[in-house]
Design a protein around this motif. Structure first.
Motif, PDB file in Angstrom:
ATOM      1  N   UNK A  14     -12.612  -7.540  29.142  1.00 31.64           N
ATOM      2  CA  UNK A  14     -12.064  -8.107  27.910  1.00 31.64           C
ATOM      3  C   UNK A  14     -12.710  -7.440  26.699  1.00 31.64           C
ATOM      4  N   UNK A  15     -11.887  -7.062  25.753  1.00 30.20           N
ATOM      5  CA  UNK A  15     -12.314  -6.429  24.494  1.00 30.20           C
ATOM      6  C   UNK A  15     -12.947  -5.056  24.717  1.00 30.20           C
ATOM      7  N   UNK A  16     -12.634  -4.408  25.807  1.00 32.27           N
ATOM      8  CA  UNK A  16     -13.249  -3.105  26.088  1.00 32.27           C
ATOM      9  C   UNK A  16     -12.428  -1.939  25.558  1.00 32.27           C
ATOM     10  N   UNK A  17     -11.162  -2.153  25.300  1.00 37.20           N
ATOM     11  CA  UNK A  17     -10.297  -1.047  24.866  1.00 37.20           C
ATOM     12  C   UNK A  17      -9.971  -1.059  23.382  1.00 37.20           C
ATOM     13  N   UNK A  18     -10.246  -2.143  22.718  1.00 29.97           N
ATOM     14  CA  UNK A  18      -9.929  -2.242  21.295  1.00 29.97           C
ATOM     15  C   UNK A  18     -11.025  -1.542  20.498  1.00 29.97           C
ATOM     16  N   UNK A  19     -10.707  -0.371  19.973  1.00 28.63           N
ATOM     17  CA  UNK A  19     -11.703   0.494  19.330  1.00 28.63           C
ATOM     18  C   UNK A  19     -12.344  -0.185  18.123  1.00 28.63           C
ATOM     19  N   UNK A  20     -11.548  -0.840  17.302  1.00 28.57           N
ATOM     20  CA  UNK A  20     -12.112  -1.481  16.109  1.00 28.57           C
ATOM     21  C   UNK A  20     -13.100  -2.583  16.498  1.00 28.57           C
ATOM     22  N   UNK A  21     -12.814  -3.296  17.568  1.00 28.46           N
ATOM     23  CA  UNK A  21     -13.728  -4.336  18.025  1.00 28.46           C
ATOM     24  C   UNK A  21     -15.008  -3.713  18.578  1.00 28.46           C
ATOM     25  N   UNK A  58     -27.958  -2.561  15.320  1.00 25.72           N
ATOM     26  CA  UNK A  58     -28.752  -3.324  14.359  1.00 25.72           C
ATOM     27  C   UNK A  58     -29.889  -4.067  15.065  1.00 25.72           C
ATOM     28  N   UNK A  59     -29.580  -4.686  16.191  1.00 25.19           N
ATOM     29  CA  UNK A  59     -30.620  -5.371  16.963  1.00 25.19           C
ATOM     30  C   UNK A  59     -31.663  -4.380  17.489  1.00 25.19           C
ATOM     31  N   UNK A  60     -31.197  -3.233  17.942  1.00 27.50           N
ATOM     32  CA  UNK A  60     -32.128  -2.225  18.455  1.00 27.50           C
ATOM     33  C   UNK A  60     -33.064  -1.742  17.342  1.00 27.50           C
ATOM     34  N   UNK A  61     -32.511  -1.496  16.164  1.00 29.03           N
ATOM     35  CA  UNK A  61     -33.339  -1.040  15.039  1.00 29.03           C
ATOM     36  C   UNK A  61     -34.367  -2.109  14.656  1.00 29.03           C
ATOM     37  N   UNK A  99     -18.937  -4.186  17.510  1.00 32.29           N
ATOM     38  CA  UNK A  99     -19.859  -4.654  18.546  1.00 32.29           C
ATOM     39  C   UNK A  99     -21.050  -3.710  18.673  1.00 32.29           C
ATOM     40  N   UNK A 100     -20.794  -2.404  18.749  1.00 38.02           N
ATOM     41  CA  UNK A 100     -21.899  -1.456  18.935  1.00 38.02           C
ATOM     42  C   UNK A 100     -22.752  -1.317  17.678  1.00 38.02           C
ATOM     43  N   UNK A 101     -22.180  -1.595  16.510  1.00 37.10           N
ATOM     44  CA  UNK A 101     -22.994  -1.627  15.290  1.00 37.10           C
ATOM     45  C   UNK A 101     -23.955  -2.818  15.344  1.00 37.10           C
ATOM     46  N   UNK A 102     -23.498  -3.942  15.884  1.00 33.87           N
ATOM     47  CA  UNK A 102     -24.356  -5.111  16.045  1.00 33.87           C
ATOM     48  C   UNK A 102     -25.487  -4.803  17.020  1.00 33.87           C
TER      49      UNK A 102
END
Length: 147
Positions: free
Chosen positions: A110-117, A127-130, A121-124
């Protein structure tokens, strides 16, 4: 001459109760998951030793909540019900539920193909990693956030 067999249906096209295909590249995905969770785990461990044990619990609870929201949204997506807003999903990911979201994306497909999502998600996750990199390596001095 033999007839060609029809192509297998995608998991989302199959009826309820039918088994879905297994997660592809499971070992690689588990390795990436563990590596992504390493900094937050070390950071929360450091905080727990400094007298703030609740941060690890927050990550766990938010991950469970997020996985539940993904499961609910996936069920609603297949039954044409009212969906969970993406802003809510991203909000709980931002509040610490991104590990649960990552697992749920793979388990429920679920939500794996929607590029905008995926971009948000990966920006979040980044952010946590930083944040945790700063907490673990520099004890929060660079971001000015210390516990």
């Amino acid at each position: 001459m033999r007839k060609a067999e029809p192509a297998p249906k995608r998991a989302q096209d199959q009826g309820r109760g039918r088994a879905q295909r297994p997660v592809q590249f499971m070992a690689l995905k588990l390795t990436v998951f563990v590596l992504l969770c390493l900094l937050p785990f070390l950071g929360t461990l450091r905080l727990a030793m400094a007298g703030h044990p609740s941060v690890l619990a927050i990550y766990g609870l938010m991950s469970l909540l997020t996985a539940g929201l993904y499961w609910h949204d996936k069920r609603r997506a297949t039954s044409q019900g009212q969906r969970t807003p993406e802003k809510l999903l991203h909000g709980v990911e931002l509040l610490g539920g991104w590990p649960g979201a990552l697992v749920a994306q793979q388990l429920f497909r679920h939500k794996t193909r929607k590029v905008s999502y995926q971009l948000v998600f990966w920006m979040i996750v980044a952010l946590h990693q930083a944040f945790w990199f700063d907490q673990v390596i520099f004890a929060g001095q660079h971001l000015g956030i210390t516990f």
